[in-house]
Design an enzyme around this catalytic site. Sequence first.
Site, PDB file in Angstrom:
ATOM      1  N   HIS A  30      -7.698  -5.605  -0.743  1.00 24.20           N
ATOM      2  CA  HIS A  30      -6.416  -4.924  -0.526  1.00 24.20           C
ATOM      3  C   HIS A  30      -5.725  -5.378   0.760  1.00 24.20           C
ATOM      4  CE1 HIS A  30      -3.473  -1.759  -0.533  1.00 24.20           C
ATOM      5  NE2 HIS A  30      -3.916  -1.285   0.623  1.00 24.20           N
ATOM      6  N   ASP A  31      -6.478  -5.577   1.821  1.00 22.40           N
ATOM      7  CA  ASP A  31      -5.874  -5.941   3.110  1.00 22.40           C
ATOM      8  C   ASP A  31      -5.308  -7.354   3.122  1.00 22.40           C
ATOM      9  OD1 ASP A  31      -7.680  -4.075   5.706  1.00 22.40           O
ATOM     10  OD2 ASP A  31      -5.867  -3.646   4.549  1.00 22.40           O
ATOM     11  N   ARG A  47     -12.430   6.327   8.232  1.00 21.61           N
ATOM     12  CA  ARG A  47     -11.929   4.948   8.331  1.00 21.61           C
ATOM     13  C   ARG A  47     -12.959   3.956   7.783  1.00 21.61           C
ATOM     14  NH1 ARG A  47      -7.224   2.083   8.343  1.00 21.61           N
ATOM     15  NH2 ARG A  47      -7.292   0.227   9.665  1.00 21.61           N
ATOM     16  N   ASP A  75      -8.209  -6.900  -5.067  1.00 24.64           N
ATOM     17  CA  ASP A  75      -7.910  -5.542  -4.569  1.00 24.64           C
ATOM     18  C   ASP A  75      -8.605  -4.519  -5.471  1.00 24.64           C
ATOM     19  OD1 ASP A  75      -4.838  -3.958  -3.343  1.00 24.64           O
ATOM     20  OD2 ASP A  75      -6.836  -3.117  -3.720  1.00 24.64           O
ATOM     21  N   SER A  90       0.841  -1.207   0.000  1.00 16.55           N
ATOM     22  CA  SER A  90       0.000   0.000   0.000  1.00 16.55           C
ATOM     23  C   SER A  90       0.876   1.257   0.000  1.00 16.55           C
ATOM     24  CB  SER A  90      -0.914  -0.072   1.231  1.00 16.55           C
ATOM     25  OG  SER A  90      -1.990   0.783   1.108  1.00 16.55           O
TER      26      SER A  90
END
Length: 351
Positions: free
Chosen positions: A328-329, A212, A299, A146
């Site tokens: 993505h994580d 967030r 992602d 990232s």
Amino acid sequence: MNLQSPHLTIEMTRDIFYCKEALPLESGEILPEFQLSYTTQGQLNAEKDNVIWIMHALTGDANPQEWWSGLVGEDKFYDPANYFIICANYLGSCYGSTQPLSSRPDTGKPYYYDFPNLTTRDIAASLDRLRLHLGLEKINTVIGGSLGGQVALEWAYSLQNRLQNAIIIASNAKASPWIIGFNETQRMAIESDETWGKEHPDAGKKGLETARAIGMLSYRHPQTFVQSQSETEEKTDNFKISSYLRYQGQKLANRFNALSYWILSKAMDSHDLGRGRGGTPNALARIHCRVLSIGVDTDVLFTCDESRYIARYVAKGTYREIKSAYGHDAFLIEYEQLHYILQSFYLENNQ
Ligand SMILES: CC(=O)SCCNC(=O)CCNC(=O)[C@H](O)C(C)(C)COP(=O)(O)OP(=O)(O)OC[C@H]1O[C@@H](n2cnc3c(N)ncnc32)[C@H](O)[C@@H]1OP(=O)(O)O
Ligand SMILES: N[C@@H](CCO)C(=O)O
């Protein structure tokens, strides 16, 4: 710090690097002095060729044994028994390095909203100051996901033949409008908080919770939440995903601050390896080291095409892909696949 101390420091040591030499920034502003919080573990070998520099992502800190526990630590892939492992908290972040809540040297008061915008190139330049301070002439591997991958790529460009391997995970060579858009919506959420603009450490905290929550949707994939947040048919309100996102918002807002989030999201947006270097393909082609670029098939934030693009244009590029429902994580979760890909990469390059 004696990096070649006979005592193998498997234990992680924490240190602060105080840099009194001004750091010129891409914006034209100058950071008169700064500090970086960093950790080290393991020992520099005689050849000084076993340095692994771990790069954290947007809300990370300098302790990769915590947020990358499956990859870094005793008996893990990056084992301090074999490597000298270092990780520094970025300028702008709130985990011990100079950030908007730090006191300005000229007034002794916090920077707050006067903290200068940073680019990924500025962050890489600050890390290089720490490298020089530690007397590390060369680095075996710089690895990050990232934002960490963005900074790693900028640093790979400037390190040239002082770096052997750059491992760029779920990242890009230039911020896409898509990523900038996600970051802009998150800054809009922070701006909508009536406390934003006030000179207070918790300014924008409620807005950060919403930011967030937006971010979490971009860091995952619809499949992630089908698996973890699905409901039985009678539910018509108060869904699990709603409470999950609200919880994640509160969890981050309790460990981070909105000013750092703002600065680092702007740094992500600024990322363009080709700026002032004849464009992205030319800049990638001038990276000297071997580059392993790893994409995640689900992602939606840093797409696989962006990872393939990096591998395609660097001189010595390899592309690999993680298959995951996590989006993505996945770079923080899919340790078995990461381990396999890394092991193959180092073996293919006789390391
Ligand atoms: C490289 C870097 O720099 S990373 C930057 C720093 N980041 C961090 O330190 C965090 C890294 N960790 C993470 O992002 C995540 O924990 C991951 C990606 C590793 C794992 O994700 P997941 O397994 O899906 O867990 P995730 O953290 O998303 O959610 C679990 C939490 O949500 C809670 N939760 C789950 N569903 C719900 C719900 N419906 N309602 C409320 N809470 C919920 C769980 O109880 C758990 O709470 P806890 O964190 O207090 O234990
Ligand atoms: N979820 C990670 C990666 C975001 O890019 C973080 O919180 O920093």
